[in-house]
Design an enzyme around this catalytic site. Structure first.
Site, PDB file in Angstrom:
ATOM      1  N   HIS A  33       8.218  37.848  84.943  1.00 31.76           N
ATOM      2  CA  HIS A  33       7.437  37.950  86.186  1.00 31.76           C
ATOM      3  C   HIS A  33       6.066  38.589  85.949  1.00 31.76           C
ATOM      4  O   HIS A  33       5.551  39.268  86.845  1.00 31.76           O
ATOM      5  CB  HIS A  33       8.196  38.746  87.241  1.00 31.76           C
ATOM      6  CG  HIS A  33       9.249  37.940  87.939  1.00 31.76           C
ATOM      7  ND1 HIS A  33       8.953  37.045  88.950  1.00 31.76           N
ATOM      8  CD2 HIS A  33      10.582  37.885  87.763  1.00 31.76           C
ATOM      9  CE1 HIS A  33      10.080  36.484  89.376  1.00 31.76           C
ATOM     10  NE2 HIS A  33      11.076  36.973  88.672  1.00 31.76           N
ATOM     11  N   LYS A  58       7.351  30.188  85.417  1.00 35.47           N
ATOM     12  CA  LYS A  58       6.865  30.916  86.585  1.00 35.47           C
ATOM     13  C   LYS A  58       5.339  30.769  86.688  1.00 35.47           C
ATOM     14  O   LYS A  58       4.869  29.677  86.983  1.00 35.47           O
ATOM     15  CB  LYS A  58       7.362  32.365  86.526  1.00 35.47           C
ATOM     16  CG  LYS A  58       8.880  32.411  86.761  1.00 35.47           C
ATOM     17  CD  LYS A  58       9.482  33.784  86.789  1.00 35.47           C
ATOM     18  CE  LYS A  58      10.926  33.703  87.255  1.00 35.47           C
ATOM     19  NZ  LYS A  58      11.886  34.324  86.346  1.00 35.47           N
ATOM     20  N   SER A 118      12.444  42.107  89.645  1.00 36.09           N
ATOM     21  CA  SER A 118      11.955  41.080  90.563  1.00 36.09           C
ATOM     22  C   SER A 118      12.416  41.258  92.002  1.00 36.09           C
ATOM     23  O   SER A 118      11.812  40.687  92.906  1.00 36.09           O
ATOM     24  CB  SER A 118      12.349  39.700  90.047  1.00 36.09           C
ATOM     25  OG  SER A 118      13.744  39.584  90.021  1.00 36.09           O
TER      26      SER A 118
HETATM   27  C1  LIG Z   1      13.208  33.959  85.827  1.00 37.81           C
HETATM   28  C2  LIG Z   1      13.648  34.937  84.825  1.00 37.81           C
HETATM   29  C3  LIG Z   1      14.317  34.537  83.662  1.00 37.81           C
HETATM   30  C4  LIG Z   1      14.724  33.097  83.440  1.00 37.81           C
HETATM   31  O1  LIG Z   1      13.636  32.307  83.126  1.00 37.81           O
HETATM   32  P1  LIG Z   1      13.864  30.732  82.964  1.00 37.81           P
HETATM   33  O2  LIG Z   1      12.805  30.305  82.031  1.00 37.81           O
HETATM   34  O3  LIG Z   1      13.745  30.153  84.332  1.00 37.81           O
HETATM   35  O4  LIG Z   1      15.236  30.549  82.408  1.00 37.81           O
HETATM   36  C5  LIG Z   1      14.617  35.489  82.714  1.00 37.81           C
HETATM   37  N1  LIG Z   1      14.309  36.797  82.906  1.00 37.81           N
HETATM   38  C6  LIG Z   1      13.694  37.212  84.017  1.00 37.81           C
HETATM   39  C7  LIG Z   1      13.365  38.655  84.170  1.00 37.81           C
HETATM   40  C8  LIG Z   1      13.358  36.310  85.019  1.00 37.81           C
HETATM   41  O5  LIG Z   1      12.763  36.730  86.126  1.00 37.81           O
END
Ligand SMILES: *Cc1c(COP(=O)(O)O)cnc(C)c1O
Length: 400
Positions: free
Chosen positions: A216, A247, A188
């Site tokens: 992502h 997301k 990310s």
């Molecule tokens: C945002 C993210 C998470 C965490 O996700 P949440 O549901 O907000 O806890 C886990 N792994 C990756 C790669 C992320 O970008």
């Protein structure tokens, strides 16, 4: 003794501040979206938002809000239970089936967040006889989850297939019973996509399992928005997929693990963040079920997202900015100097564009950047206005 503790906390905070690493949280007073109201210098300003994970622009979608409300009317507000005691509704199972069907797995299991999914997925499945081979740039929640598991740990340099092969051989030499390769689908900070086709080829060669965290990507990358495994043509080969509802999928809350029926069933019995944490609420479930309907018919949203990314990329490059190459709607604008990146983000806020600067330790030293993220709800005018602001500030700060 207690005084010494509080003094240490104060000192740590002072150090964080001194290194310019303190995180300040701006307060938003509108729904999350392509344009938001933000408190800034004592007043509320309307700004363009280029730093949310709101890839498909669903965070303020009316149909999702209505679905959440209607579900609360039917099922109430809270569950007040973990899943296995009295916290499973028909909606939990419907959503788990929807997630599994959409992503092509036998079953899935919901967690409060993807952080919990990654925290809980490893320990029940692997023991000290097994090996986890993990990309060095994997998300913090994977690092934590791997730490909680007794399997031997091997790390390979980010997307370095030579190193991955070396580590697979090492794990074999150490007598690993099962080898699990673990990677983010998208890294990310860079917007780089994992080389899943090559990873899966090596996994075949060394009889390893593959786990991908596709936080992502779910909903917008690959054909039909089915994520990076589909994008890389290896959807069938990825054994375990973790993801988030926080997301692109409406940006609410919730994480999941997709896997075979029995792997999921074992996780239901053994994964600690699942067993010892509250069930997702009806409002979240109702909205998430609606999200999957929108995503299944989401080609237009996905096309708009990637059109916006292309437009922003082309104009920013034209303006003279250095961007990391790629196809993902994460578009990092390289500034290199941490202080300058922070100044740039602050100046852009004054110009009505909300973006965030990332510097060490989130990215390597001397690699500071403004990470922009595109949204399907951005209009051409939004994108153009952002580029104009970037160009103005970039010239003022002698970046272009
Ligand atoms: C945002 C993210 C998470 C965490 O996700 P949440 O549901 O907000 O806890 C886990 N792994 C990756 C790669 C992320 O970008």
């Amino acid at each position: 003794m207690r005084d010494a503790f509080y003094a240490r906390i104060d000192q740590t905070l002072a150090d964080i501040r001194e290194q310019g690493l303190e995180k300040i949280e701006r307060q938003i007073t509108s729904p999350q979206g392509p344009e938001i109201d933000v408190a800034h210098n004592g007043k509320t300003v309307r700004v363009l938002n280029f730093c949310a994970n709101n890839y498909l622009g669903l965070a303020d979608n009316r149909a999702l809000v209505e679905a959440a409300k209607a579900t609360m009317d039917d099922y109430g507000y809270g569950m007040a239970s973990v899943r296995f005691i009295c916290g499973t509704t028909d909606l939990h199972r419907r959503l788990e089936r929807d997630i599994a069907d959409f992503l092509g797995y036998e079953d899935s299991i919901l967690f409060a967040a993807c952080f919990d999914a990654n925290g809980g997925v490893f320990e029940p499945l692997l023991t000290a006889e097994d090996a986890i081979i993990s990309d060095t740039l994997n998300h913090a929640s994977i690092i934590d989850g791997v730490r909680l598991c007794k399997a031997r740990r091997y790390r390979f340099a980010n997307s370095d297939m030579g190193d991955l092969q070396t580590q697979l051989r090492k794990a074999d030499a150490d007598g690993a019973r099962t080898k699990l390769i673990v990677t983010d689908g998208v890294f990310s900070m860079d917007g780089y996509i994992a080389r899943l086709d090559e990873i899966c080829r090596l996994a075949d060669q060394y009889s390893a399992l593959v786990l991908v965290d596709d936080a992502h990507a779910t909903g917008f990358m690959g054909p039909g928005g089915k994520g990076t495994p589909a994008h890389c043509g290896v959807a069938e080969r990825v054994d375990i997929l973790t993801g988030t509802l926080g997301k692109a999928m409406g940006g609410g809350m919730g994480g999941f693990v997709c896997a075979s029926k029995n792997v999921v069933h074992l996780l239901r019995n053994r994964a600690r963040p699942y067993l010892f944490s509250n069930a997702l609420t009806p409002a979240l479930l109702g909205a998430a079920l609606k999200t999957f309907e929108l995503i299944r018919d989401g080609d237009a949203l996905r096309a708009q997202l990637f059109r916006n990314a292309e437009r922003f990329r082309a104009q920013m490059a034209e303006a003279g900015f250095e961007l990391l190459p790629g196809e993902h709607p994460i578009i990092p604008v390289m500034i290199y100097d941490a202080k300058k990146a922070a100044e740039m983000a602050a100046a852009l806020m004054d110009e009505g564009v909300y973006v965030t600067a990332f510097s060490y330790p989130v990215v390597p030293k001397g690699q500071a950047r403004i990470r922009t993220q595109m949204c399907a709800a951005h209009t051409d005018e939004h994108v153009d206005r952002a580029v104009t602001a970037f160009a103005k500030v970039g010239k003022e700060l002698a970046i272009i």
